[in-house]
Enzyme design. Structure first.
Site, mmCIF file in Angstrom:
data_model
loop_
_atom_site.group_PDB
_atom_site.id
_atom_site.type_symbol
_atom_site.label_atom_id
_atom_site.label_comp_id
_atom_site.label_asym_id
_atom_site.label_seq_id
_atom_site.Cartn_x
_atom_site.Cartn_y
_atom_site.Cartn_z
ATOM 1 N N LYS A 202 -10.778 2.576 16.875
ATOM 2 C CA LYS A 202 -11.182 2.093 15.542
ATOM 3 C C LYS A 202 -10.485 0.758 15.245
ATOM 4 O O LYS A 202 -11.125 -0.206 14.828
ATOM 5 C CB LYS A 202 -10.843 3.127 14.457
ATOM 6 C CG LYS A 202 -11.190 2.612 13.051
ATOM 7 C CD LYS A 202 -10.766 3.528 11.913
ATOM 8 C CE LYS A 202 -10.984 2.842 10.567
ATOM 9 N NZ LYS A 202 -10.428 3.543 9.417
ATOM 10 N N ASP B 66 -7.680 -5.344 0.453
ATOM 11 C CA ASP B 66 -8.656 -4.591 -0.318
ATOM 12 C C ASP B 66 -9.906 -4.494 0.536
ATOM 13 O O ASP B 66 -10.280 -5.469 1.188
ATOM 14 C CB ASP B 66 -8.954 -5.260 -1.658
ATOM 15 C CG ASP B 66 -9.504 -4.248 -2.657
ATOM 16 O OD1 ASP B 66 -9.015 -3.099 -2.674
ATOM 17 O OD2 ASP B 66 -10.428 -4.583 -3.415
ATOM 18 N N THR B 67 -10.506 -3.316 0.545
ATOM 19 C CA THR B 67 -11.647 -3.064 1.424
ATOM 20 C C THR B 67 -12.795 -2.506 0.621
ATOM 21 O O THR B 67 -12.585 -1.735 -0.323
ATOM 22 C CB THR B 67 -11.240 -2.037 2.512
ATOM 23 O OG1 THR B 67 -10.258 -2.635 3.352
ATOM 24 C CG2 THR B 67 -12.441 -1.628 3.358
ATOM 25 N N LYS C 61 -3.579 3.678 6.147
ATOM 26 C CA LYS C 61 -3.641 2.219 6.279
ATOM 27 C C LYS C 61 -2.368 1.686 6.918
ATOM 28 O O LYS C 61 -2.408 0.815 7.769
ATOM 29 C CB LYS C 61 -3.750 1.576 4.890
ATOM 30 C CG LYS C 61 -5.131 1.472 4.350
ATOM 31 C CD LYS C 61 -5.024 0.548 3.147
ATOM 32 C CE LYS C 61 -6.249 0.495 2.333
ATOM 33 N NZ LYS C 61 -6.089 -0.419 1.203
ATOM 34 N N ARG D 285 -10.401 -3.817 9.029
ATOM 35 C CA ARG D 285 -8.977 -4.050 8.759
ATOM 36 C C ARG D 285 -8.281 -4.567 10.014
ATOM 37 O O ARG D 285 -7.456 -5.479 9.949
ATOM 38 C CB ARG D 285 -8.300 -2.767 8.261
ATOM 39 C CG ARG D 285 -6.935 -3.029 7.645
ATOM 40 C CD ARG D 285 -6.417 -1.873 6.792
ATOM 41 N NE ARG D 285 -7.065 -0.636 7.069
ATOM 42 C CZ ARG D 285 -8.065 -0.117 6.332
ATOM 43 N NH1 ARG D 285 -8.468 -0.701 5.244
ATOM 44 N NH2 ARG D 285 -8.643 1.017 6.671
ATOM 45 N N PHE E 96 -10.119 8.091 7.552
ATOM 46 C CA PHE E 96 -10.123 8.474 6.137
ATOM 47 C C PHE E 96 -11.348 7.856 5.468
ATOM 48 O O PHE E 96 -12.120 7.122 6.101
ATOM 49 C CB PHE E 96 -8.825 8.019 5.444
ATOM 50 C CG PHE E 96 -8.695 6.526 5.308
ATOM 51 C CD1 PHE E 96 -8.309 5.740 6.390
ATOM 52 C CD2 PHE E 96 -8.957 5.886 4.099
ATOM 53 C CE1 PHE E 96 -8.199 4.360 6.273
ATOM 54 C CE2 PHE E 96 -8.842 4.502 3.968
ATOM 55 C CZ PHE E 96 -8.465 3.739 5.060
ATOM 56 N N GLY E 97 -11.506 8.131 4.186
ATOM 57 C CA GLY E 97 -12.565 7.501 3.392
ATOM 58 C C GLY E 97 -13.960 7.757 3.960
ATOM 59 O O GLY E 97 -14.340 8.882 4.256
ATOM 60 N N ASN F 144 -0.929 3.997 1.009
ATOM 61 C CA ASN F 144 -1.871 4.787 1.801
ATOM 62 C C ASN F 144 -1.322 4.888 3.229
ATOM 63 O O ASN F 144 -1.246 3.899 3.956
ATOM 64 C CB ASN F 144 -3.243 4.080 1.766
ATOM 65 C CG ASN F 144 -4.293 4.755 2.633
ATOM 66 O OD1 ASN F 144 -3.983 5.383 3.638
ATOM 67 N ND2 ASN F 144 -5.547 4.596 2.245
ATOM 68 N N THR G 298 0.845 -1.191 0.000
ATOM 69 C CA THR G 298 0.000 0.000 0.000
ATOM 70 C C THR G 298 0.879 1.239 0.000
ATOM 71 O O THR G 298 2.002 1.199 0.499
ATOM 72 C CB THR G 298 -0.922 0.058 1.228
ATOM 73 O OG1 THR G 298 -1.835 1.155 1.077
ATOM 74 C CG2 THR G 298 -0.162 0.258 2.522
#
Ligand code: IMP
Length: 193
Positions: free
Chosen positions: A171, A68-69, A12, A177, A148-149, A9, A7
Site C-alpha cells: 500500500k 489531510d486526505t 497513519k 500518502r 483503515f478508513g 492516528n 496526527t
C-alpha cells in the site's frame, strides 16, 4: 532530523514512519503535551493540512508537518472529499462511512475515485506543500481487513485487490500518502545536502 507529525492516528503514523526511513525521529503532538483535537475547519485539504501544521508550530516552535486526505469519487462530484472522516456520522466511524459510500454509488454509471493527500511541512518557520494522488475505483463490496478508513473499498488502478487486502509495504509504495511523503523526504534530503 527531529520532526513532529501532527496526527494521533496510529495507522497513519506507522505508514509515514515506514516511508520516511532512517534519519528522521518522528514525534506526535501528544508527546509535546498537545492532547486536544487539532482543529481542521477549512474547506480544502490544503487548508486543513496548513491549519494543522501551523497550530503545532505555534504551540511548539518545532519543525513539523501535517497531512489531510480525502477520497474523491467521480460520480459524487468529488465527495466525500474534505468531509471523508465525517461522511456518515459526526465521528470517525469507518464502517458507517463505507456503508454510506456503497449506498450512494448504487446504480452509479462510474465508480472511479481517487485518494488525494496534501502535506503541509513547516521547517525553519517556512511552509511547503506536497501532494500525492492514487487513482482507482470503488469495489462493489468490502474486502480485506488491513489498513483503515475506506481501504476495504478502494481498488487502485493496476491492482485486482483493495488496499485493505495488501501488505502495508505494498500500500505504501503506491498510496496517496506514500507518494506525498516520498516528495517530503526528497525535499528534506535535498535540503540537508
Ligand atoms: P484525514 O483527515 O487525513 O485523517 O483523513 C480523512 C478520512 O479519510 C479518514 O478518516 C479516513 O476515513 C479517510 N482516509 C485517509 N487516509 C486513508 C487511507 O489511507 N485509506 C483509507 N481511508 C483513508
Amino acid at each position: 532530523m527531529k520532526i513532529i507529525f501532527a496526527t494521533n492516528n496510529s495507522h497513519k503514523l506507522a505508514e509515514v514512519e515506514a516511508v520516511l526511513g532512517e534519519g528522521f525521529a518522528l514525534s506526535t503532538p501528544r508527546e509535546h503535551g498537545i492532547t486536544e483535537e487539532i482543529p481542521e475547519e477549512q474547506p480544502t485539504l490544503e487548508g486543513n493540512a496548513s491549519q494543522k501544521s501551523h497550530y503545532i508550530y505555534a504551540r511548539t516552535g518545532c519543525d513539523c508537518f501535517a497531512d489531510d486526505t480525502g477520497l474523491e469519487v467521480e460520480a459524487l462530484n468529488g465527495a466525500p472529499g474534505v468531509h471523508s472522516a465525517r461522511y456518515a456520522t459526526d465521528g470517525h466511524d469507518f464502517a458507517a462511512n463505507n456503508r454510506r459510500l456503497l449506498e450512494e454509488l448504487q446504480g452509479a454509471a462510474s465508480r472511479r475515485a481517487r485518494f488525494r493527500t496534501v502535506i503541509s511541512l513547516i521547517v525553519d518557520g517556512e511552509e511547503h506543500l506536497f501532494e500525492g494522488v492514487v487513482e482507482g475505483h470503488i469495489a462493489l463490496g468490502e474486502a480485506g481487513c488491513g489498513g483503515f478508513g475506506y481501504d476495504p473499498l478502494f481498488v487502485p488502478d493496476g491492482c485486482d485487490c483493495t488496499f485493505a487486502e495488501m501488505a502495508a509495504e505494498q500500500k505504501n509504495a503506491i498510496s496517496h500518502r506514500g507518494r506525498a511523503v516520498a516528495k517530503l523526504v526528497e525535499f528534506l534530503h535535498n535540503r540537508v545536502k
